[in-house]
Structure formats: structure tokens, C-alpha cells
Design a protein around this motif. Sequence first.
Motif, mmCIF file in Angstrom:
data_model
loop_
_atom_site.group_PDB
_atom_site.id
_atom_site.type_symbol
_atom_site.label_atom_id
_atom_site.label_comp_id
_atom_site.label_asym_id
_atom_site.label_seq_id
_atom_site.Cartn_x
_atom_site.Cartn_y
_atom_site.Cartn_z
ATOM 1 N N VAL A 138 -55.221 20.821 4.946
ATOM 2 C CA VAL A 138 -54.195 20.379 5.903
ATOM 3 C C VAL A 138 -54.669 19.085 6.554
ATOM 4 N N LYS A 139 -53.811 18.051 6.517
ATOM 5 C CA LYS A 139 -54.202 16.748 7.042
ATOM 6 C C LYS A 139 -53.516 16.407 8.364
ATOM 7 N N GLU A 140 -52.230 16.600 8.458
ATOM 8 C CA GLU A 140 -51.489 16.304 9.684
ATOM 9 C C GLU A 140 -50.597 17.490 10.003
ATOM 10 N N LEU A 141 -50.390 17.735 11.302
ATOM 11 C CA LEU A 141 -49.581 18.879 11.723
ATOM 12 C C LEU A 141 -48.725 18.543 12.930
ATOM 13 N N ARG A 142 -47.586 19.175 12.984
ATOM 14 C CA ARG A 142 -46.760 19.201 14.189
ATOM 15 C C ARG A 142 -46.224 20.613 14.315
ATOM 16 N N SER A 143 -46.002 21.055 15.549
ATOM 17 C CA SER A 143 -45.484 22.412 15.721
ATOM 18 C C SER A 143 -44.342 22.441 16.714
ATOM 19 N N ARG A 144 -43.525 23.455 16.568
ATOM 20 C CA ARG A 144 -42.436 23.708 17.500
ATOM 21 C C ARG A 144 -42.329 25.221 17.639
ATOM 22 N N VAL A 145 -42.208 25.680 18.875
ATOM 23 C CA VAL A 145 -42.150 27.122 19.147
ATOM 24 C C VAL A 145 -40.866 27.420 19.900
ATOM 25 N N SER A 198 -37.555 34.055 21.006
ATOM 26 C CA SER A 198 -36.330 34.813 20.758
ATOM 27 C C SER A 198 -36.571 36.265 21.176
ATOM 28 N N ASP A 199 -35.538 37.074 21.076
ATOM 29 C CA ASP A 199 -35.662 38.476 21.463
ATOM 30 C C ASP A 199 -36.644 39.230 20.569
ATOM 31 N N SER A 200 -36.745 38.813 19.299
ATOM 32 C CA SER A 200 -37.625 39.521 18.369
ATOM 33 C C SER A 200 -39.074 39.026 18.447
ATOM 34 N N GLY A 201 -39.319 37.940 19.152
ATOM 35 C CA GLY A 201 -40.677 37.399 19.283
ATOM 36 C C GLY A 201 -40.668 35.893 19.169
ATOM 37 N N LEU A 202 -41.838 35.329 18.969
ATOM 38 C CA LEU A 202 -41.964 33.879 18.856
ATOM 39 C C LEU A 202 -41.610 33.424 17.448
ATOM 40 N N GLU A 203 -40.915 32.307 17.374
ATOM 41 C CA GLU A 203 -40.639 31.674 16.090
ATOM 42 C C GLU A 203 -41.367 30.339 16.088
ATOM 43 N N ILE A 204 -42.309 30.204 15.191
ATOM 44 C CA ILE A 204 -43.152 29.014 15.129
ATOM 45 C C ILE A 204 -42.808 28.243 13.862
ATOM 46 N N VAL A 205 -42.551 26.948 14.035
ATOM 47 C CA VAL A 205 -42.273 26.075 12.898
ATOM 48 C C VAL A 205 -43.380 25.026 12.854
ATOM 49 N N LEU A 206 -44.040 24.947 11.711
ATOM 50 C CA LEU A 206 -45.106 23.969 11.508
ATOM 51 C C LEU A 206 -44.680 22.967 10.447
ATOM 52 N N ARG A 207 -44.904 21.691 10.734
ATOM 53 C CA ARG A 207 -44.646 20.617 9.762
ATOM 54 C C ARG A 207 -46.006 20.073 9.381
ATOM 55 N N ALA A 208 -46.311 20.104 8.086
ATOM 56 C CA ALA A 208 -47.658 19.744 7.653
ATOM 57 C C ALA A 208 -47.640 18.690 6.559
ATOM 58 N N VAL A 209 -48.685 17.885 6.563
ATOM 59 C CA VAL A 209 -48.993 16.981 5.463
ATOM 60 C C VAL A 209 -50.300 17.499 4.885
ATOM 61 N N ILE A 210 -50.321 17.684 3.565
ATOM 62 C CA ILE A 210 -51.499 18.291 2.923
ATOM 63 C C ILE A 210 -52.137 17.303 1.952
ATOM 64 N N ASP A 211 -53.334 17.678 1.458
ATOM 65 C CA ASP A 211 -54.040 16.792 0.539
ATOM 66 C C ASP A 211 -53.629 17.008 -0.916
#
Length: 185
Positions: free
Chosen positions: A113-120, A123-136
Motif C-alpha cells: 500500500v502506497k497512498e491512502l485516504r479514508s472516509r467513515v 449507520s445503525d448497523s455500525g461503522l462503514e469505512i471506505v478506503l481509497r488506496a494506491v498500491i505498488d
Amino acid sequence: MIKVVDKLLLFLYSLIVGVISIFFMSLGFGWLTSRMLSDLLTEFYRSNGIQIGTGIAGIVILLLSFRFFILSLHRGSMSAQSIDQRTEFGDIRISIETIENLALKTASKQRGVKELRSRVRASDSGLEIVLRAVIDGESSIPALTEDIQRAVKEHVEDITGIPVSNVAVFIANVVQANTFKSRVE
């Protein structure tokens, strides 16, 4: 969308206040003579169109002032988004930014994994995490994303005590390896 509209309205409001301040500066420093002002007012009262336009402009300025007054009260009372939990000892508030940073820290430990961004999002069912990644691009994407999902889910749940319902990983790009050509002389 609302933030863009508010910024546009604030820009318009700033222009209007700037023009009004220049007018008052002109009066205060004597740049507008009483004769010029008298001619301006005479022309103003002769034309109904100018009077109606000025009245509408006054209403618009009043509405803009009211809008910004309400926003100043509303934004001041808002705090950073957080997840609130109650324990037997008291309340716990964990900011969304904290959870995003935990997810980034965990995902960045994965090899490739080289670069990352996240957004959380909560919701009622729990946390929804979205990760945007740049890989090697050196390892299998399905295996890498599964490792990231598992590690982030487990780490965030262990550290925060909040259930994670979904970890989505978006592979945005593959970094080109730096290739160095040897130079022969």
C-alpha cells in the motif's frame, strides 16, 4: 451543494458591503459633493425602475444578512461529528476523524500500500469505512484488499469498541516502479 451556495452568497454579500463602504467613504471624505448627491437623489426619485430595483436590492441584502445570521448561530453550536457511547463510568465520544486515522494507520501497515485516504460514516448497523488506496502492484489485489479489510475491521473494533459493518476498499491506481537504466560509456 449547500456549502457552495453559501459561499456564493457570502461572496455576493461581500461585494455589496464593499460597494456600500466605498459609498460611505466617498461621503465621509468629501469625494461626493452635495451637488452630486442632490443630482443623484433627484434622478433616483424620477425613475420608478430605479426605486423598484433599489427596494429589491434592499430586500435581498436583508435576506442575505438573515441567512448569515442564522448560519453563524447554527455553525457555532455544531461540534465535530462523533460516535457517542455510554458506559457504566460515563460517556465516551470518539470523533469520526479519530476512526479515519485508525483505519489509515492500520491499512498503511499492509505491504504494497502506497497512498491512502479514508472516509467513515456511522449507520445503525455500525461503522462503514471506505478506503481509497494506491498500491505498488507487486501482490494480488484481491488478497491485499481482503487483508486490508480484515485488519482495519479488527483493529477499529478492538480499539474503539464500535462494530464495523463494512470496509470497502477502492484501488485507485498502481504506482509505477522507479526503473533506473544503467548508463554505459
